[in-house]
Design a protein around this motif. Sequence first.
Motif, PDB file in Angstrom:
ATOM      1  N   MET B   1     -16.391 -48.369  12.204  1.00  0.00           N
ATOM      2  CA  MET B   1     -15.238 -47.453  12.140  1.00  0.00           C
ATOM      3  C   MET B   1     -15.735 -46.015  12.007  1.00  0.00           C
ATOM      4  O   MET B   1     -16.899 -45.775  11.706  1.00  0.00           O
ATOM      5  CB  MET B   1     -14.337 -47.814  10.942  1.00  0.00           C
ATOM      6  CG  MET B   1     -15.027 -47.675   9.598  1.00  0.00           C
ATOM      7  SD  MET B   1     -13.883 -48.084   8.251  1.00  0.00           S
ATOM      8  CE  MET B   1     -14.948 -47.828   6.834  1.00  0.00           C
ATOM      9  N   GLN B   2     -14.825 -45.118  12.248  1.00  0.00           N
ATOM     10  CA  GLN B   2     -15.201 -43.708  12.201  1.00  0.00           C
ATOM     11  C   GLN B   2     -14.565 -43.009  11.007  1.00  0.00           C
ATOM     12  O   GLN B   2     -13.409 -43.258  10.667  1.00  0.00           O
ATOM     13  CB  GLN B   2     -14.718 -43.009  13.473  1.00  0.00           C
ATOM     14  CG  GLN B   2     -15.631 -43.250  14.652  1.00  0.00           C
ATOM     15  CD  GLN B   2     -15.357 -42.273  15.785  1.00  0.00           C
ATOM     16  OE1 GLN B   2     -14.329 -41.602  15.797  1.00  0.00           O
ATOM     17  NE2 GLN B   2     -16.278 -42.191  16.721  1.00  0.00           N
ATOM     18  N   LYS B   4     -14.171 -38.981   9.162  1.00  0.00           N
ATOM     19  CA  LYS B   4     -14.378 -37.540   9.326  1.00  0.00           C
ATOM     20  C   LYS B   4     -14.909 -37.045   7.976  1.00  0.00           C
ATOM     21  O   LYS B   4     -14.179 -37.076   6.975  1.00  0.00           O
ATOM     22  CB  LYS B   4     -13.037 -36.871   9.662  1.00  0.00           C
ATOM     23  CG  LYS B   4     -13.192 -35.523  10.284  1.00  0.00           C
ATOM     24  CD  LYS B   4     -13.406 -35.653  11.779  1.00  0.00           C
ATOM     25  CE  LYS B   4     -13.215 -34.297  12.473  1.00  0.00           C
ATOM     26  NZ  LYS B   4     -13.526 -34.397  13.900  1.00  0.00           N
ATOM     27  N   THR B   9     -17.742 -36.045  12.478  1.00  0.00           N
ATOM     28  CA  THR B   9     -17.445 -37.464  12.684  1.00  0.00           C
ATOM     29  C   THR B   9     -18.690 -38.299  12.415  1.00  0.00           C
ATOM     30  O   THR B   9     -19.786 -37.943  12.835  1.00  0.00           O
ATOM     31  CB  THR B   9     -16.970 -37.688  14.129  1.00  0.00           C
ATOM     32  OG1 THR B   9     -15.873 -36.806  14.369  1.00  0.00           O
ATOM     33  CG2 THR B   9     -16.530 -39.109  14.358  1.00  0.00           C
ATOM     34  N   LEU B  10     -18.487 -39.408  11.679  1.00  0.00           N
ATOM     35  CA  LEU B  10     -19.617 -40.278  11.357  1.00  0.00           C
ATOM     36  C   LEU B  10     -19.192 -41.733  11.535  1.00  0.00           C
ATOM     37  O   LEU B  10     -18.085 -42.118  11.164  1.00  0.00           O
ATOM     38  CB  LEU B  10     -20.065 -40.042   9.906  1.00  0.00           C
ATOM     39  CG  LEU B  10     -21.369 -40.722   9.507  1.00  0.00           C
ATOM     40  CD1 LEU B  10     -22.578 -39.946  10.032  1.00  0.00           C
ATOM     41  CD2 LEU B  10     -21.467 -40.848   7.985  1.00  0.00           C
ATOM     42  N   GLU B  11     -20.089 -42.508  12.116  1.00  0.00           N
ATOM     43  CA  GLU B  11     -19.849 -43.940  12.308  1.00  0.00           C
ATOM     44  C   GLU B  11     -20.402 -44.695  11.097  1.00  0.00           C
ATOM     45  O   GLU B  11     -21.555 -44.465  10.700  1.00  0.00           O
ATOM     46  CB  GLU B  11     -20.575 -44.390  13.586  1.00  0.00           C
ATOM     47  CG  GLU B  11     -20.174 -45.744  14.109  1.00  0.00           C
ATOM     48  CD  GLU B  11     -18.767 -45.778  14.702  1.00  0.00           C
ATOM     49  OE1 GLU B  11     -18.114 -46.816  14.532  1.00  0.00           O
ATOM     50  OE2 GLU B  11     -18.335 -44.766  15.313  1.00  0.00           O
ATOM     51  N   VAL B  12     -19.564 -45.524  10.462  1.00  0.00           N
ATOM     52  CA  VAL B  12     -20.048 -46.355   9.345  1.00  0.00           C
ATOM     53  C   VAL B  12     -19.566 -47.789   9.554  1.00  0.00           C
ATOM     54  O   VAL B  12     -18.700 -48.058  10.385  1.00  0.00           O
ATOM     55  CB  VAL B  12     -19.530 -45.837   7.971  1.00  0.00           C
ATOM     56  CG1 VAL B  12     -20.000 -44.421   7.711  1.00  0.00           C
ATOM     57  CG2 VAL B  12     -18.009 -45.928   7.888  1.00  0.00           C
ATOM     58  N   LYS B  13     -20.162 -48.695   8.747  1.00  0.00           N
ATOM     59  CA  LYS B  13     -19.771 -50.109   8.843  1.00  0.00           C
ATOM     60  C   LYS B  13     -18.344 -50.306   8.347  1.00  0.00           C
ATOM     61  O   LYS B  13     -17.933 -49.669   7.382  1.00  0.00           O
ATOM     62  CB  LYS B  13     -20.695 -50.961   7.950  1.00  0.00           C
ATOM     63  CG  LYS B  13     -22.015 -51.286   8.582  1.00  0.00           C
ATOM     64  CD  LYS B  13     -22.767 -52.272   7.671  1.00  0.00           C
ATOM     65  CE  LYS B  13     -24.254 -52.255   7.999  1.00  0.00           C
ATOM     66  NZ  LYS B  13     -25.077 -52.620   6.857  1.00  0.00           N
ATOM     67  N   ASP B  14     -17.638 -51.237   8.955  1.00  0.00           N
ATOM     68  CA  ASP B  14     -16.306 -51.588   8.444  1.00  0.00           C
ATOM     69  C   ASP B  14     -16.432 -52.055   6.995  1.00  0.00           C
ATOM     70  O   ASP B  14     -17.397 -52.723   6.631  1.00  0.00           O
ATOM     71  CB  ASP B  14     -15.702 -52.745   9.279  1.00  0.00           C
ATOM     72  CG  ASP B  14     -15.222 -52.245  10.646  1.00  0.00           C
ATOM     73  OD1 ASP B  14     -15.377 -51.033  10.903  1.00  0.00           O
ATOM     74  OD2 ASP B  14     -14.710 -53.064  11.419  1.00  0.00           O
ATOM     75  N   CYS B  16     -16.895 -50.292   4.411  1.00  0.00           N
ATOM     76  CA  CYS B  16     -17.802 -49.432   3.631  1.00  0.00           C
ATOM     77  C   CYS B  16     -17.034 -48.792   2.462  1.00  0.00           C
ATOM     78  O   CYS B  16     -15.908 -48.327   2.632  1.00  0.00           O
ATOM     79  CB  CYS B  16     -18.320 -48.348   4.579  1.00  0.00           C
ATOM     80  SG  CYS B  16     -19.343 -47.113   3.829  1.00  0.00           S
ATOM     81  N   ASN B  53     -10.630 -46.738   8.653  1.00  0.00           N
ATOM     82  CA  ASN B  53     -10.886 -45.983   9.884  1.00  0.00           C
ATOM     83  C   ASN B  53     -10.104 -44.666   9.866  1.00  0.00           C
ATOM     84  O   ASN B  53      -8.952 -44.627   9.443  1.00  0.00           O
ATOM     85  CB  ASN B  53     -10.458 -46.837  11.080  1.00  0.00           C
ATOM     86  CG  ASN B  53     -10.997 -46.274  12.392  1.00  0.00           C
ATOM     87  OD1 ASN B  53     -12.114 -45.716  12.423  1.00  0.00           O
ATOM     88  ND2 ASN B  53     -10.222 -46.396  13.453  1.00  0.00           N
ATOM     89  N   ASN B  54     -10.781 -43.586  10.280  1.00  0.00           N
ATOM     90  CA  ASN B  54     -10.166 -42.251  10.372  1.00  0.00           C
ATOM     91  C   ASN B  54      -9.887 -41.566   9.024  1.00  0.00           C
ATOM     92  O   ASN B  54      -9.183 -40.567   8.988  1.00  0.00           O
ATOM     93  CB  ASN B  54      -8.864 -42.269  11.189  1.00  0.00           C
ATOM     94  CG  ASN B  54      -9.134 -42.561  12.640  1.00  0.00           C
ATOM     95  OD1 ASN B  54     -10.156 -42.115  13.181  1.00  0.00           O
ATOM     96  ND2 ASN B  54      -8.255 -43.328  13.269  1.00  0.00           N
TER      97      ASN B  54
END
Lengths: 258, 66
Positions: B1-2, B4, B9-14, B16, B53-54
Amino acid sequence: MDKLIIAGRTFRSRLMVGTGKFSSNAAMAAALHASDCEIVTVALRRVDIDNPQDDMLSHIDPKRHLLLPNTSGARDAEEAVRLARLARAAGCEPWIKLEVTPDPYYLLPDPIETLKAAIILVKEGFVVLPYINADPVLAKHLQEAGCATVMPLGAPIGTNRGIRTRDNIAIIIEQAIVPVVVDAGLGAPSHAAEAMEMGADAVLVNTALAVAADPAAMAAAFAKGVQAGREAFLAGLGKQRLHAHASSPLTGFLRNEA
Amino acid sequence: MQLKINGKTLEVKDGCNIEALLQQLGLKADRVAVERNRNIVMRSDFDTTVLQNNDQIEIVNFVGGG
């Protein structure tokens, strides 16, 4: 002994020191040590997540120094309150130097937004130390709102121009029921001494130390200036007068008086 | 998920949580304050606050100031 008391807490030193603009954390730590200060201001900013910096807090001894976070960067009351709450959440005691400076050129504090924020923060249990222009009426309003000090500026932040607001600061001191801390613009130990001679309870200095060729030596010099000014105030300064007033008797001269 | 984070913007594990996010970023939990969607998250809740997410995250720390 002559102690400074703010919100019921006792301080030995009347010199507060800011931590901005030092060339390194080591230079800052050396200046804090040499100043013998007990209250140290810091600011809050977004972490740069791509490039986290060396943590400056590890260079400040929490046993020696009370951290006084400021709300610098806030342009209105809402932003200032948000920063104050974040500072508390970051683990600080609920002491806050309230700064609301919408104008980037002179960084002069907004009196209306400062008062608004002060009222909210006092209600939330903060010990509020507001940075203000040297306005005696505003100082009264802030005291009535429950602020722990007032911090009138000598000159705009970082200008090193000394006490350009002298007459109004004198009125604030005369009318104050909380400690008066002269903040901003103090560029030399003589400026700090002048504030203390006037009866200010403390001063806050940052730029003058940070930009000195030897910050630690300048911090020691400021500590002496503050001490000398305080002692002179307590000793009671002589009145200024326009005409000469001889130090020796006006009799017994080596001439025959008419 | 992403997420802010501080405007980036950073991608991390669901799934988290904030503690895991700070670890991923190399930040010490006891030196920062965190807002999630404009609400402050207390430090004691870092490990139980699961991010969505978001989410808009702000992470601040202390810097020099006068």
